[in-house]
Write a protein that holds these residues in place. Structure first.
Motif, PDB file in Angstrom:
ATOM      1  N   VAL A 130       0.818  -1.181   0.012  1.00 55.31           N
ATOM      2  CA  VAL A 130       0.158  -0.108   0.216  1.00 55.31           C
ATOM      3  C   VAL A 130       0.957   1.162   0.161  1.00 55.31           C
ATOM      4  O   VAL A 130       0.493   2.024  -0.874  1.00 55.31           O
ATOM      5  CB  VAL A 130      -1.045  -0.019   1.175  1.00 55.31           C
ATOM      6  CG1 VAL A 130      -1.714   1.510   1.305  1.00 55.31           C
ATOM      7  CG2 VAL A 130      -1.989  -1.132   1.123  1.00 55.31           C
ATOM      8  N   ARG A 131       1.994   1.228   0.919  1.00 53.81           N
ATOM      9  CA  ARG A 131       2.689   2.393   1.096  1.00 53.81           C
ATOM     10  C   ARG A 131       3.485   2.643  -0.441  1.00 53.81           C
ATOM     11  O   ARG A 131       3.522   3.671  -0.920  1.00 53.81           O
ATOM     12  CB  ARG A 131       3.819   2.228   2.060  1.00 53.81           C
ATOM     13  CG  ARG A 131       4.507   3.367   2.139  1.00 53.81           C
ATOM     14  CD  ARG A 131       5.403   2.966   3.471  1.00 53.81           C
ATOM     15  NE  ARG A 131       6.566   4.215   3.266  1.00 53.81           N
ATOM     16  CZ  ARG A 131       7.381   4.490   4.073  1.00 53.81           C
ATOM     17  NH1 ARG A 131       7.594   3.334   5.093  1.00 53.81           N
ATOM     18  NH2 ARG A 131       8.264   5.457   3.918  1.00 53.81           N
ATOM     19  N   ALA A 132       3.750   1.487  -1.278  1.00 56.85           N
ATOM     20  CA  ALA A 132       4.510   1.663  -2.454  1.00 56.85           C
ATOM     21  C   ALA A 132       3.667   2.247  -3.422  1.00 56.85           C
ATOM     22  O   ALA A 132       3.960   3.283  -4.125  1.00 56.85           O
ATOM     23  CB  ALA A 132       5.119   0.333  -2.978  1.00 56.85           C
ATOM     24  N   LEU A 133       2.435   1.964  -3.411  1.00 54.30           N
ATOM     25  CA  LEU A 133       1.212   2.470  -4.178  1.00 54.30           C
ATOM     26  C   LEU A 133       1.217   3.691  -4.067  1.00 54.30           C
ATOM     27  O   LEU A 133       0.945   4.716  -4.958  1.00 54.30           O
ATOM     28  CB  LEU A 133       0.117   1.539  -4.141  1.00 54.30           C
ATOM     29  CG  LEU A 133      -1.057   1.817  -5.345  1.00 54.30           C
ATOM     30  CD1 LEU A 133      -0.610   1.881  -6.655  1.00 54.30           C
ATOM     31  CD2 LEU A 133      -2.167   0.719  -5.113  1.00 54.30           C
ATOM     32  N   MET A 134       1.031   4.229  -2.689  1.00 56.20           N
ATOM     33  CA  MET A 134       0.617   5.611  -2.432  1.00 56.20           C
ATOM     34  C   MET A 134       1.877   6.533  -2.735  1.00 56.20           C
ATOM     35  O   MET A 134       1.607   7.648  -2.952  1.00 56.20           O
ATOM     36  CB  MET A 134       0.142   5.626  -0.900  1.00 56.20           C
ATOM     37  CG  MET A 134      -1.220   5.256  -0.718  1.00 56.20           C
ATOM     38  SD  MET A 134      -1.490   4.995   1.087  1.00 56.20           S
ATOM     39  CE  MET A 134      -1.226   6.701   1.471  1.00 56.20           C
ATOM     40  N   ASP A 135       2.942   6.142  -2.441  1.00 57.81           N
ATOM     41  CA  ASP A 135       4.204   6.721  -2.765  1.00 57.81           C
ATOM     42  C   ASP A 135       4.004   7.142  -4.302  1.00 57.81           C
ATOM     43  O   ASP A 135       4.291   8.439  -4.556  1.00 57.81           O
ATOM     44  CB  ASP A 135       5.707   5.951  -2.603  1.00 57.81           C
ATOM     45  CG  ASP A 135       5.948   6.189  -1.032  1.00 57.81           C
ATOM     46  OD1 ASP A 135       5.139   6.894  -0.314  1.00 57.81           O
ATOM     47  OD2 ASP A 135       6.841   5.335  -0.760  1.00 57.81           O
ATOM     48  N   ASN A 136       3.647   5.932  -5.184  1.00 56.23           N
ATOM     49  CA  ASN A 136       4.040   6.375  -6.458  1.00 56.23           C
ATOM     50  C   ASN A 136       2.709   7.471  -6.856  1.00 56.23           C
ATOM     51  O   ASN A 136       2.732   8.136  -7.976  1.00 56.23           O
ATOM     52  CB  ASN A 136       3.629   5.217  -7.261  1.00 56.23           C
ATOM     53  CG  ASN A 136       5.107   4.473  -7.480  1.00 56.23           C
ATOM     54  OD1 ASN A 136       5.819   5.387  -8.064  1.00 56.23           O
ATOM     55  ND2 ASN A 136       5.005   3.197  -7.470  1.00 56.23           N
ATOM     56  N   MET A 137       1.443   7.263  -6.372  1.00 53.17           N
ATOM     57  CA  MET A 137       0.266   8.119  -6.456  1.00 53.17           C
ATOM     58  C   MET A 137       0.689   9.542  -6.297  1.00 53.17           C
ATOM     59  O   MET A 137       0.402  10.387  -6.926  1.00 53.17           O
ATOM     60  CB  MET A 137      -0.862   7.818  -5.471  1.00 53.17           C
ATOM     61  CG  MET A 137      -1.572   6.587  -5.914  1.00 53.17           C
ATOM     62  SD  MET A 137      -2.847   6.053  -4.601  1.00 53.17           S
ATOM     63  CE  MET A 137      -3.933   4.893  -5.364  1.00 53.17           C
ATOM     64  N   ALA A 138       1.473   9.739  -5.162  1.00 52.96           N
ATOM     65  CA  ALA A 138       1.833  11.010  -4.572  1.00 52.96           C
ATOM     66  C   ALA A 138       2.834  11.709  -5.641  1.00 52.96           C
ATOM     67  O   ALA A 138       2.794  12.834  -6.037  1.00 52.96           O
ATOM     68  CB  ALA A 138       2.552  11.003  -3.458  1.00 52.96           C
ATOM     69  N   ILE A 139       3.841  10.673  -5.833  1.00 55.61           N
ATOM     70  CA  ILE A 139       4.600  11.072  -7.107  1.00 55.61           C
ATOM     71  C   ILE A 139       4.064  11.829  -8.502  1.00 55.61           C
ATOM     72  O   ILE A 139       4.279  12.900  -9.115  1.00 55.61           O
ATOM     73  CB  ILE A 139       5.834  10.107  -7.334  1.00 55.61           C
ATOM     74  CG1 ILE A 139       6.983   9.993  -6.303  1.00 55.61           C
ATOM     75  CG2 ILE A 139       6.613  10.426  -8.540  1.00 55.61           C
ATOM     76  CD1 ILE A 139       7.442   8.842  -6.345  1.00 55.61           C
ATOM     77  N   ASN A 192       2.458  11.812   3.082  1.00 55.46           N
ATOM     78  CA  ASN A 192       2.598  11.793   4.400  1.00 55.46           C
ATOM     79  C   ASN A 192       1.949  10.714   5.324  1.00 55.46           C
ATOM     80  O   ASN A 192       2.391  10.193   6.077  1.00 55.46           O
ATOM     81  CB  ASN A 192       2.274  13.228   5.022  1.00 55.46           C
ATOM     82  CG  ASN A 192       3.157  14.416   4.933  1.00 55.46           C
ATOM     83  OD1 ASN A 192       4.197  14.066   5.495  1.00 55.46           O
ATOM     84  ND2 ASN A 192       2.813  15.296   4.120  1.00 55.46           N
ATOM     85  N   PHE A 193       0.812  10.545   4.520  1.00 50.38           N
ATOM     86  CA  PHE A 193      -0.265   9.157   5.124  1.00 50.38           C
ATOM     87  C   PHE A 193       0.951   7.963   4.779  1.00 50.38           C
ATOM     88  O   PHE A 193       0.902   7.048   5.674  1.00 50.38           O
ATOM     89  CB  PHE A 193      -1.367   9.040   4.638  1.00 50.38           C
ATOM     90  CG  PHE A 193      -2.092   8.193   5.196  1.00 50.38           C
ATOM     91  CD1 PHE A 193      -2.481   8.099   6.523  1.00 50.38           C
ATOM     92  CD2 PHE A 193      -2.468   7.081   4.492  1.00 50.38           C
ATOM     93  CE1 PHE A 193      -3.391   7.090   7.024  1.00 50.38           C
ATOM     94  CE2 PHE A 193      -3.164   5.878   4.971  1.00 50.38           C
ATOM     95  CZ  PHE A 193      -3.571   5.993   6.208  1.00 50.38           C
ATOM     96  N   SER A 194       1.475   7.968   3.692  1.00 48.76           N
ATOM     97  CA  SER A 194       2.265   6.752   3.071  1.00 48.76           C
ATOM     98  C   SER A 194       3.356   6.726   4.120  1.00 48.76           C
ATOM     99  O   SER A 194       3.779   5.627   4.663  1.00 48.76           O
ATOM    100  CB  SER A 194       2.737   7.236   1.908  1.00 48.76           C
ATOM    101  OG  SER A 194       3.949   6.335   1.601  1.00 48.76           O
ATOM    102  N   GLN A 195       4.023   7.618   4.681  1.00 46.27           N
ATOM    103  CA  GLN A 195       5.076   7.675   5.684  1.00 46.27           C
ATOM    104  C   GLN A 195       4.477   7.245   6.954  1.00 46.27           C
ATOM    105  O   GLN A 195       5.090   6.285   7.570  1.00 46.27           O
ATOM    106  CB  GLN A 195       5.739   9.249   5.779  1.00 46.27           C
ATOM    107  CG  GLN A 195       6.450   9.534   4.621  1.00 46.27           C
ATOM    108  CD  GLN A 195       7.752   8.872   4.240  1.00 46.27           C
ATOM    109  OE1 GLN A 195       8.354   8.601   5.216  1.00 46.27           O
ATOM    110  NE2 GLN A 195       7.787   8.605   3.112  1.00 46.27           N
TER     111      GLN A 195
END
Lengths: 283, 191
Positions: A130-139, A192-195
């Protein structure tokens, strides 16, 4: 005779070449934003009547977004992509400001949620995924936004009349400067949520014949799937933020302050709630 | 001269015809994937044939007649997206019998989805499936939350703002993608 035959062969080759040029670039249709603007205008007509000041203020903001979108639409027709991005960014930021003025719909904690996080519902690798996906979403989100520095000047210079937008923003106690800050709110939120997800897992308390026929049938949907993909994507884009917020609260962060504490703990930072809000553009 | 042109043309035509459709459309074999537990019923996950059938049924149904459900249920949406990634990967197998030109359309649709979701274009099918399915599980947790009720007047306005903000976000992403593609093309042409 020979030259006619050569021409036929040449034409055949040309046809073959164009038929196989699967990677030809498809430009964004010129009427994309116009269609969206028309839909928005139609939906605004069907809104239930505003019976309180907040609804009237929101209606004013929504009404002022329409000319911004029309400006973006005209720029798209002229293929002026930088102006399109600037004006769409402005419209997006304005909607973010409006959303921020609506009452906070806090979620009611579900007593089963904590136990579902304790291994039954979500494993460590899930959180990492989930974190990997959210990081990419943010980028992706960040990369698509307009350049903030000088945005309002550029918009002014491109000929857009900001008077109506400014007026409606004043009505909700905001300004064009707030809008530019809010443009980046969503990707900051995702990042930030991903973090802070990491702290969830660090805290033990938180956490053939048939197929061939069907395959061919699905494959024949190719074009329709693209349309469906767009429709689905709108749902995702609209629903993810809301659900992530709910998940954050359900995952143990009862409040924004608690999430900031967790973020600080996970990243060795010492943001206050106000600083964090400011960093996220919420002030 | 005319005979030479004729010969060159004929040779080219023959050479073009020597490629298979799969080669012409650059259809690759499926990537190996490790299916996450729960993505599909255990009896469907035993073989690619059953898996394709199940994923095909689900994708047809939820990207077709029931697609409205996806727009209100992010958990279901991410689950279906994971199945769609699985299906697009598995249908590339020669045995799936999908015509290469149809496969190209499917891959285009998948790439478009990846683009709007925020998955890297070159992510492996395995990572895409697993990330999307984990996100689906995560969304289940979120969906189990109840929100405080508010008046229809405000809810309707909230939905409109959310909807158009999302549409604008997606448009911005698409424009960025087009600009990147143009840039890549220009760099490629210079080389």
């Amino acid at each position: 005779m020979t030259s006619r035959l050569s021409a036929i062969i040449f034409a055949t080759l040309l046809v073959c070449q164009s038929a196989y040029a699967a990677d030809s670039e498809e430009l964004l249709p010129a009427d994309t934003i116009e269609t969206m603007t028309t839909e928005l205008q139609d939906e605004l007509k069907t809104l239930p009547p505003a019976t309180n000041e907040l609804s009237r203020q929101i209606d004013s903001v929504l009404g002022s977004v329409t000319p911004t979108l029309q400006f973006a639409s005209d720029a798209l027709k002229k293929q002026e992509f930088s102006t399109v991005v600037d004006s769409l960014g402005l419209a997006k930021g304005t909607l973010s400001v409006a959303l921020g003025k609506l009452p906070d719909v806090s979620v009611v904690a579900d007593k089963d949620l904590a136990s579902s996080l304790e291994g039954k519902g979500l494993e460590k690798f899930d959180v990492e995924n989930v974190r990997a996906l959210m990081d990419n979403m943010a980028i992706t989100e960040k990369a698509a936004l307009p350049e903030m520095a000088g945005l309002l000047d550029r918009v002014n210079q491109s000929g857009m009349d900001l008077a109506e937008l400014n007026h409606s923003l004043e009505r909700i106690g905001s300004s064009a400067e707030n809008v530019t800050r809010n443009i980046s709110f969503d990707f900051s939120n995702l990042a930030n949520f991903s973090q802070s997800l990491q702290s969830i897992i660090n805290n033990p308390g938180n956490i053939d014949a048939i197929s061939r026929e069907i395959g061919i049938a699905v494959a024949s949907l190719g074009g329709n799937l693209k349309q469906a993909a767009s429709a689905v994507a709108y749902g995702i884009a609209a629903g993810v933020d809301v659900n992530l917020e709910a998940a954050a609260q359900g995952a143990g962060y009862g409040s924004f302050a608690a999430a900031v504490d967790a973020y600080n703990a996970a990243n060795g930072t010492s943001y206050s709630v106000d600083q964090a809000k400011s960093a996220l553009g919420a002030n | 001269m005319k005979i030479m042109i004729f010969s060159i043309g004929l040779s080219l035509l023959i050479l073009t015809g020597c490629q298979t459709d799969r080669q012409r459309y650059n259809i690759q074999d499926p990537e190996p994937v490790t299916l996450p537990e729960g993505l599909m019923p255990a009896d469907k996950a035993v073989s690619p044939e059953f898996g394709r059938g199940y994923a095909g049924e689900m994708v047809s149904m939820y990207f077709g007649p029931k697609k409205d459900l996806l727009q209100t249920d992010p958990a279901l949406t991410f689950h279906m997206l994971a199945l769609f990634e699985y299906l697009t990967n598995e249908l590339q197998h020669y045995a799936a019998g999908v015509a290469p030109y149809q496969m190209v359309e499917l891959i285009d649709a998948r790439n478009e989805l990846r683009e709007v979701i925020g998955l890297p274009k070159d992510i492996s099918a395995n990572d895409a499936i697993n990330q999307l399915y984990s996100m689906s599980k995560f969304m289940v947790l979120a969906s189990s939350q109840k929100t405080v009720e508010e008046s229809e007047e405000i809810t309707t306005r909230r939905k409109i703002i959310g909807k158009y903000k999302a549409q604008i976000t997606l448009l911005l992403k698409k424009i960025k993608s087009k600009q990147d593609a143009r840039q890549e093309k220009l760099v490629g042409e210079k080389k």
